[in-house]
Motif scaffolding. Structure first.
Motif, PDB file in Angstrom:
ATOM      1  N   LEU A  73       0.839  -1.204   0.000  1.00 33.21           N
ATOM      2  CA  LEU A  73       0.000   0.000   0.000  1.00 33.21           C
ATOM      3  C   LEU A  73       0.874   1.254   0.000  1.00 33.21           C
ATOM      4  N   LYS A  74       1.951   1.211   0.810  1.00 32.15           N
ATOM      5  CA  LYS A  74       2.886   2.342   0.824  1.00 32.15           C
ATOM      6  C   LYS A  74       3.443   2.595  -0.568  1.00 32.15           C
ATOM      7  N   GLU A  75       3.840   1.492  -1.224  1.00 30.84           N
ATOM      8  CA  GLU A  75       4.415   1.639  -2.567  1.00 30.84           C
ATOM      9  C   GLU A  75       3.378   2.151  -3.557  1.00 30.84           C
ATOM     10  N   ALA A  76       2.134   1.666  -3.433  1.00 31.03           N
ATOM     11  CA  ALA A  76       1.093   2.052  -4.381  1.00 31.03           C
ATOM     12  C   ALA A  76       0.756   3.538  -4.261  1.00 31.03           C
ATOM     13  N   LEU A  77       0.730   4.053  -3.014  1.00 32.49           N
ATOM     14  CA  LEU A  77       0.317   5.436  -2.810  1.00 32.49           C
ATOM     15  C   LEU A  77       1.254   6.426  -3.486  1.00 32.49           C
ATOM     16  N   VAL A  78       2.511   6.025  -3.655  1.00 31.36           N
ATOM     17  CA  VAL A  78       3.478   6.906  -4.311  1.00 31.36           C
ATOM     18  C   VAL A  78       2.999   7.273  -5.715  1.00 31.36           C
ATOM     19  N   PHE A  79       2.285   6.338  -6.349  1.00 31.32           N
ATOM     20  CA  PHE A  79       1.904   6.548  -7.749  1.00 31.32           C
ATOM     21  C   PHE A  79       0.552   7.237  -7.912  1.00 31.32           C
ATOM     22  N   VAL A  80      -0.139   7.498  -6.795  1.00 32.28           N
ATOM     23  CA  VAL A  80      -1.493   8.052  -6.930  1.00 32.28           C
ATOM     24  C   VAL A  80      -1.526   9.459  -7.544  1.00 32.28           C
ATOM     25  N   PRO A  81      -0.769  10.423  -6.995  1.00 32.86           N
ATOM     26  CA  PRO A  81      -0.897  11.774  -7.572  1.00 32.86           C
ATOM     27  C   PRO A  81      -0.584  11.804  -9.068  1.00 32.86           C
ATOM     28  N   VAL A  82       0.506  11.177  -9.469  1.00 31.95           N
ATOM     29  CA  VAL A  82       0.942  11.276 -10.857  1.00 31.95           C
ATOM     30  C   VAL A  82      -0.088  10.627 -11.800  1.00 31.95           C
ATOM     31  N   THR A  83      -0.748   9.571 -11.367  1.00 35.84           N
ATOM     32  CA  THR A  83      -1.727   8.916 -12.249  1.00 35.84           C
ATOM     33  C   THR A  83      -3.058   9.666 -12.265  1.00 35.84           C
TER      34      THR A  83
ATOM     35  N   GLN B 134       7.335   6.041 -12.506  1.00 39.01           N
ATOM     36  CA  GLN B 134       6.340   7.108 -12.535  1.00 39.01           C
ATOM     37  C   GLN B 134       5.931   7.425 -13.970  1.00 39.01           C
ATOM     38  N   LEU B 135       6.918   7.429 -14.870  1.00 39.04           N
ATOM     39  CA  LEU B 135       6.635   7.701 -16.278  1.00 39.04           C
ATOM     40  C   LEU B 135       5.718   6.620 -16.853  1.00 39.04           C
ATOM     41  N   ALA B 136       6.051   5.370 -16.556  1.00 38.34           N
ATOM     42  CA  ALA B 136       5.218   4.264 -17.045  1.00 38.34           C
ATOM     43  C   ALA B 136       3.806   4.367 -16.476  1.00 38.34           C
TER      44      ALA B 136
ATOM     45  N   GLY C 223       2.773   1.191 -12.384  1.00 32.54           N
ATOM     46  CA  GLY C 223       3.874   1.778 -11.622  1.00 32.54           C
ATOM     47  C   GLY C 223       4.500   0.770 -10.668  1.00 32.54           C
ATOM     48  N   LEU C 224       3.641   0.038  -9.941  1.00 33.75           N
ATOM     49  CA  LEU C 224       4.135  -0.973  -8.994  1.00 33.75           C
ATOM     50  C   LEU C 224       4.924  -2.061  -9.709  1.00 33.75           C
ATOM     51  N   VAL C 225       4.328  -2.595 -10.791  1.00 34.11           N
ATOM     52  CA  VAL C 225       4.986  -3.680 -11.517  1.00 34.11           C
ATOM     53  C   VAL C 225       6.324  -3.206 -12.074  1.00 34.11           C
ATOM     54  N   SER C 226       6.343  -2.000 -12.658  1.00 37.64           N
ATOM     55  CA  SER C 226       7.601  -1.570 -13.282  1.00 37.64           C
ATOM     56  C   SER C 226       8.659  -1.236 -12.243  1.00 37.64           C
ATOM     57  N   SER C 227       8.266  -0.737 -11.056  1.00 45.03           N
ATOM     58  CA  SER C 227       9.308  -0.461 -10.061  1.00 45.03           C
ATOM     59  C   SER C 227       9.896  -1.760  -9.513  1.00 45.03           C
ATOM     60  N   HIS C 228       9.046  -2.789  -9.351  1.00 44.24           N
ATOM     61  CA  HIS C 228       9.567  -4.087  -8.911  1.00 44.24           C
ATOM     62  C   HIS C 228      10.473  -4.717  -9.965  1.00 44.24           C
ATOM     63  N   TRP C 229      10.043  -4.570 -11.212  1.00 42.94           N
ATOM     64  CA  TRP C 229      10.790  -5.122 -12.334  1.00 42.94           C
ATOM     65  C   TRP C 229      12.172  -4.463 -12.433  1.00 42.94           C
ATOM     66  N   LEU C 230      12.192  -3.116 -12.289  1.00 44.57           N
ATOM     67  CA  LEU C 230      13.473  -2.392 -12.335  1.00 44.57           C
ATOM     68  C   LEU C 230      14.378  -2.812 -11.181  1.00 44.57           C
ATOM     69  N   ALA C 231      13.770  -2.982 -10.004  1.00 41.14           N
ATOM     70  CA  ALA C 231      14.565  -3.383  -8.839  1.00 41.14           C
ATOM     71  C   ALA C 231      15.196  -4.743  -9.072  1.00 41.14           C
ATOM     72  N   ARG C 232      14.424  -5.634  -9.720  1.00 37.90           N
ATOM     73  CA  ARG C 232      14.950  -6.978  -9.967  1.00 37.90           C
ATOM     74  C   ARG C 232      16.115  -6.922 -10.980  1.00 37.90           C
ATOM     75  N   ILE C 233      15.944  -6.096 -12.008  1.00 42.32           N
ATOM     76  CA  ILE C 233      17.024  -5.960 -12.992  1.00 42.32           C
ATOM     77  C   ILE C 233      18.287  -5.431 -12.324  1.00 42.32           C
ATOM     78  N   ARG C 234      18.102  -4.427 -11.452  1.00 44.49           N
ATOM     79  CA  ARG C 234      19.255  -3.843 -10.767  1.00 44.49           C
ATOM     80  C   ARG C 234      19.944  -4.867  -9.878  1.00 44.49           C
TER      81      ARG C 234
END
Lengths: 108, 241
Positions: free
Chosen positions: A34-44, B190-192, B224-235
């Motif tokens: 949930l913490k990770e998801a909230l980061v993306f809320v404003p931008v989306t 964020q871009l994705a 956003g969630l999927v791509s940040s996890h994916w990037l972390a795994r690549i790193r």
């Protein structure tokens, strides 16, 4: 009347969200996802609001044209923001381009 | 150095929030002017600033109301957009958990992006200050008064120049949102997320009750969630190799 009710509801929801953790204290644990998801809320949310406003300002088909002042001014604002990262400058340039395009170029 | 009395602490909180007050002022004016150009009564605009006191959700509510969105959609958008305050509260909680309940309600109500930034910096420097809540109150109340003042200025401005509406004042909101979104797009997840949300919002724009906005947000957050996890795994894989 409906708007007043809307605003009261918004106020109740917002106060609840803001004060909830402070008042309940340590009894609340956030799941990590949930913490990770909230980061993306404003931008989306904000992107989802402006894309239709810019591409179809009259609520009909796509207006990919130099005669669409919303589109021209949005492109200008994006370029200014991407190069300077200054918020107020971005808004000012966006508005100036928008009004100048509408009045000066399109004579509306 | 910590501040010796409640009053000096309160004043220091207000003073250290000054740059934020200046930054928020134009947004208050734009919000007020948007209300003046909308179907809402002027007092309802001020009422929203007084009661809701959360800028981005106020902007979104005006935009949704202009698009004939239903009351539940506006409430849902308010909930989603304001959820981030829970994270702020969780971060600041260790510094307020000892206070009486009325203080915690009050400081919670006054929590904003700006005051969170100020308080986070303050508590990093002064972890065990006895008057920290007065500093918090000074920051929060100065933001609150500032927001009311500039909302009012915007409302009066909108009344004085009613033609702004026909010129397309709603572009002020677009420009404001661009200024918030673009700096975040330098990060790939964020871009994705933004691209996914934008494409989704475009194709679902004719759904009733602005459900397209909700769907676009969910899809964008998921991407956003999927791509940040994916990037972390690549790193992680690269650092091993």
């Amino acid at each position: 009347m409906t708007y007043t009710l809307t605003i009261i509801g918004m106020a109740v929801i917002t106060v609840f969200i803001k004060a909830f953790i402070f008042v309940l204290g340590d009894r609340v644990v956030f799941p990590i996802w949930l913490k990770e998801a909230l980061v993306f809320v404003p931008v989306t949310v904000l992107t989802a609001i402006i894309v239709p406003m810019v591409l179809a300002p009259h609520g009909e088909g796509m207006e990919l044209s130099w005669r669409n002042p919303q589109l021209i001014a949005a492109i200008a604002a994006i370029l200014v923001c991407a190069t300077t990262r200054r918020q107020l400058l971005t808004i000012a340039v966006g508005l100036v381009v928008f009004f100048a395009w509408q009045l000066g170029v399109l004579h509306q | 150095m910590s501040h010796p009395t409640p009053l000096t602490s309160f004043a220091a909180g207000a003073r250290d929030t000054l740059p934020m007050l200046i930054g928020a002022a134009p947004f208050g004016v734009i919000f007020g002017a948007l209300v003046a150009a909308s179907q809402l009564a002027l007092w309802q605009g001020q009422f929203m600033s007084l009661g809701v006191f959360a800028g981005s959700s106020q902007f979104i509510a005006i935009g949704l109301a202009a698009g004939q969105a239903g009351i539940l959609v506006i409430w849902m958008a308010t909930f989603i957009v304001n959820l981030r305050h829970m994270l702020y509260a969780a971060t600041l909680l260790p510094h307020v958990s000892h206070l009486p309940a009325r203080w915690r309600w009050l400081l919670g109500f006054l929590l904003t992006d700006e005051t969170f930034a100020v308080m986070n910096a303050y508590y990093l420097k002064h972890a065990h200050t006895p008057h920290g809540h007065w500093y918090f109150l000074g920051s929060g109340l100065s933001m609150y008064g500032n927001w009311q003042l500039w909302t009012l200025v915007g409302l009066l401005f909108g009344v004085a120049f009613p033609k702004l509406q026909t010129l397309g004042l709603d572009f002020a909101m677009v420009a404001t949102f661009i200024a918030i979104v673009v700096p975040q797009l330098f990060r790939k997840p964020q871009l994705a997320a933004a691209i996914a949300a934008g494409v989704c919002a475009w194709f679902l724009r004719d759904l009733p009750y602005k459900l397209g906005l909700m769907a676009a947000t969910l899809v964008g957050v998921a991407v956003g969630l999927v791509s940040s996890h994916w990037l972390a795994r690549i790193r992680a894989a690269r650092s091993k190799a």
